[in-house]
Enzyme design. Structure first.
Site, short mmCIF file in Angstrom:
data_model
loop_
_atom_site.label_atom_id
_atom_site.label_comp_id
_atom_site.label_asym_id
_atom_site.label_seq_id
_atom_site.Cartn_x
_atom_site.Cartn_y
_atom_site.Cartn_z
N GLY A 1 -5.24 -7.87 -1.28
CA GLY A 1 -6.14 -7.72 -2.42
C GLY A 1 -5.44 -6.96 -3.53
CD GLU B 1 2.11 -8.47 1.74
OE1 GLU B 1 2.42 -8.42 0.53
OE2 GLU B 1 2.94 -8.39 2.65
CB CYS C 1 -0.84 -12.57 -4.69
SG CYS C 1 -0.26 -13.58 -3.33
P1 NAD Z 1 -9.97 -6.72 -4.28
O1 NAD Z 1 -8.99 -5.63 -4.04
O2 NAD Z 1 -11.06 -6.49 -5.25
O3 NAD Z 1 -10.73 -7.07 -2.90
C1 NAD Z 1 -10.01 -7.44 -1.74
C2 NAD Z 1 -10.83 -7.07 -0.52
O4 NAD Z 1 -10.94 -5.65 -0.43
C3 NAD Z 1 -12.27 -7.62 -0.52
O5 NAD Z 1 -12.59 -8.02 0.80
C4 NAD Z 1 -13.07 -6.39 -0.92
O6 NAD Z 1 -14.41 -6.45 -0.48
C5 NAD Z 1 -12.30 -5.31 -0.20
N1 NAD Z 1 -12.53 -3.94 -0.72
C6 NAD Z 1 -12.93 -3.57 -1.96
N2 NAD Z 1 -13.00 -2.22 -2.03
C7 NAD Z 1 -12.62 -1.74 -0.82
C8 NAD Z 1 -12.47 -0.43 -0.28
N3 NAD Z 1 -12.71 0.66 -1.00
N4 NAD Z 1 -12.05 -0.32 1.00
C9 NAD Z 1 -11.77 -1.40 1.73
N5 NAD Z 1 -11.89 -2.67 1.28
C10 NAD Z 1 -12.32 -2.84 0.02
O7 NAD Z 1 -9.12 -8.00 -4.61
P2 NAD Z 1 -9.63 -9.48 -4.97
O8 NAD Z 1 -10.20 -9.47 -6.35
O9 NAD Z 1 -10.46 -10.01 -3.85
O10 NAD Z 1 -8.24 -10.29 -4.98
C11 NAD Z 1 -7.41 -10.37 -6.09
C12 NAD Z 1 -6.22 -9.46 -5.94
O11 NAD Z 1 -5.59 -9.70 -4.70
C13 NAD Z 1 -5.15 -9.70 -6.99
O12 NAD Z 1 -4.64 -8.47 -7.45
C14 NAD Z 1 -4.07 -10.46 -6.22
O13 NAD Z 1 -2.77 -10.34 -6.77
C15 NAD Z 1 -4.19 -9.84 -4.88
N6 NAD Z 1 -3.63 -10.71 -3.83
C16 NAD Z 1 -2.47 -10.33 -3.23
C17 NAD Z 1 -1.90 -11.16 -2.27
C18 NAD Z 1 -0.60 -10.78 -1.59
O14 NAD Z 1 -0.25 -11.40 -0.60
N7 NAD Z 1 0.11 -9.80 -2.08
C19 NAD Z 1 -2.52 -12.36 -1.94
C20 NAD Z 1 -3.72 -12.70 -2.57
C21 NAD Z 1 -4.27 -11.86 -3.51
#
Ligand code: NAD
Length: 473
Positions: A224, A246, A280
């Protein structure tokens, strides 16, 4: 699924019903497509307890039995891929065809099979008159998986496959934006495994934080944003959980003056706009040498105008809507601020009128460092194109941010491209392509993009502890 159909969480080998549910809407049409459960802290505690109970038995199964289980899960995905792909398209928005939902399900099966084929044999480090020393890889215990909404099923498998292959049990918490497709896939997979080996709890108050602070969870695998990754690291500190994080990327691509613009345009286009840019490791900043700048802009603009965008269930579309309103507003903000910051919109630039979160492919020429659309990860259908004359300056700008998942160099001269690749800070540097991932190639980023790597033998090892047997003779 129908409008009123509700999917359930799956804990300890059975469905777990939630007291509350919420409507889930199709981002292409706004229609309600189903009801998602709202998870609670007690659902999470039940899932962690089930995973904890199941873990010793799962670890005691033979290595071959766990490999076989991964292959069986790949077969289950194959059997249900039509149903899962349609649900994914309706919930996530991505097209059914092309690099869309069917492709994502194909990736899920491929990763499960590739993970089945990996092994971590015992290594004899010393065997002489004084001692025999063996190195074993043992499971960590219970792994908590937290997934995003962009490639929700594939990323869930990236977490689940190495975890269970190595003898751990799993509690997964999907993104609230892609709950339904994850619940459906996980219930199909979990039902084929011993009770408690794989559990899924929907998002809800206290669930995410509960997972990252739980004393009975040994590791978190998170994909995320970087901001959430930092919060997870802090939350996990008191219980010293292992972490694979990641996170975000703002990938740079550098186009050298010797390219044939027509020949590279399609690779650059899909490098940037795979999954509508919501990837990502998509190309998010394009640095183009002055000699080919106008031609590259023209080729990309032409491609942008010829790619059909619309509801993903219509098989002629290769691009769908932005997945959710928050992301849609972000892309809208970055596009609308670009002209005032000196950028020139050469195609797109404003939301499409009508239903759904449709935002046309948007190319911002004359972009420069300091503009919001360059410095922030857009994570949507918008690409800033920055002109350069000195390659050293392009490298400096490419390296100037702190999120470095991947980068790419585009040139006919592989040696020249390689020399630049050596100076770029990134987990992966592609030459004449961008964004490809494969189950046998380690994947991770530099600086604020990642902690740890996934895939291949390194990814599998990250789901284990090393245990040494040191036997005196
Ligand atoms: P996000 O960080 O908002 O959410 C990701 C997950 O984390 C969700 O399940 C969310 O509910 C959870 N979450 C939110 N707050 C939390 C907390 N305090 N504690 C634990 N979990 C929590 O990200 P998103 O909007 O779902 O995804 C987009 C981002 O993800 C972009 O920045 C993208 O680059 C990144 N991403 C990275 C990869 C990689 O492999 N590096 C792959 C896909 C996406």
């Amino acid at each position: 699924m129908t409008q009123n159909e509700q999917l359930h969480m799956f804990v300890d080998g059975q469905h777990r019903r939630a007291a509350e549910s919420r409507e889930v809407r199709d981002p292409a049409t706004g229609e309600v497509i189903g009801l998602a459960p709202v998870g609670t802290r007690s659902d999470l505690d039940a899932a962690v307890a089930a995973a904890r109970r199941a873990q010793p038995g799962w670890a005691q199964q033979s290595d071959e039995a766990r490999a076989q289980a991964c292959r069986q899960l790949a077969d289950i995905i194959g059997v249900h891929s039509g149903e899962l792909a349609r649900l994914l398209t309706r919930e996530q928005g991505k097209p059914l065809k092309g690099i869309g939902s069917e492709f994502e399900l194909g990736g899920c099966a491929a990763w499960l099979n590739a993970t089945a084929d990996l092994s971590l044999p015992v290594e004899v480090i010393q065997d002489d008159d004084t001692a025999r020393v063996e190195k074993h890889h043992v499971p960590l215990g219970v792994i908590g998986s937290i997934t995003p909404w962009n490639w929700p099923l594939l990323i869930a498998i990236w977490h689940i496959a190495p975890s269970i292959r190595a003898g751990n049990t799993v509690v997964i918490k999907p993104s609230p934006y892609t709950t339904l497709s994850t619940l459906r896939m996980v219930e199909l997979l979990a039902a084929a495994l011993p009770e408690g080996v794989l559990n899924v709890v929907a998002d809800g108050e206290g669930v995410a934080e509960g997972l990252t602070t739980h004393k009975d969870v040994d590791k978190i695998i998170f994909t995320g944003s970087t901001e959430t990754g930092k919060k997870i690291m802090a939350a996990a500190a008191p219980t010293l959980k292992k972490l694979t994080l990641e996170m975000g990327g703002n990938d740079a691509g550098i186009v050298l003056p010797d390219v044939d613009p027509k020949a590279v345009a399609e690779g650059i286009f899909w490098g940037a706009f795979i999954n509508n840019g919501q990837t990502c490791a998509a190309l998010k900043r394009l640095y183009v040498h002055d000699d080919v700048y106008d031609e590259i802009c023209a080729e990309l603009s032409h491609l942008a105008q010829t790619m059909p965008m619309g509801p993903g269930l219509d098989e002629s579309n290769v691009l769908g809507p932005v997945q959710n309103e928050m992301q849609f507003q972000k892309v809208t903000r970055l596009a609308s601020s670009s002209p005032t910051e000196g950028g020139r919109v050469i195609t797109g630039g404003a939301p499409r009128e009508g239903e759904g979160f449709f935002f046309p492919i948007t190319l911002i020429a004359d972009a420069r460092e300091g503009m919001a659309c360059v410095d922030e990860e857009q994570f949507g259908p918008l690409l800033p194109i920055i002109r350069f004359t000195e390659v050293d300056d392009a490298i400096r700008q490419a390296n100037s941010l702190d999120v470095d998942l991947a980068a790419s160099v585009w040139s006919k001269d592989i040696d020249a491209a390689r020399a630049i690749a050596e100076r770029l800070v990134a987990g992966t540097v592609y030459i004449n392509k961008h964004g490809e991932v494969a189950p046998h190639i380690p994947f991770g980023g530099a600086r604020y993009s990642s902690m740890g790597v996934e895939f291949g033998i390194e990814g599998l090892k990250s789901c284990t502890n090393i245990k040494v047997y040191n036997i005196a003779k």
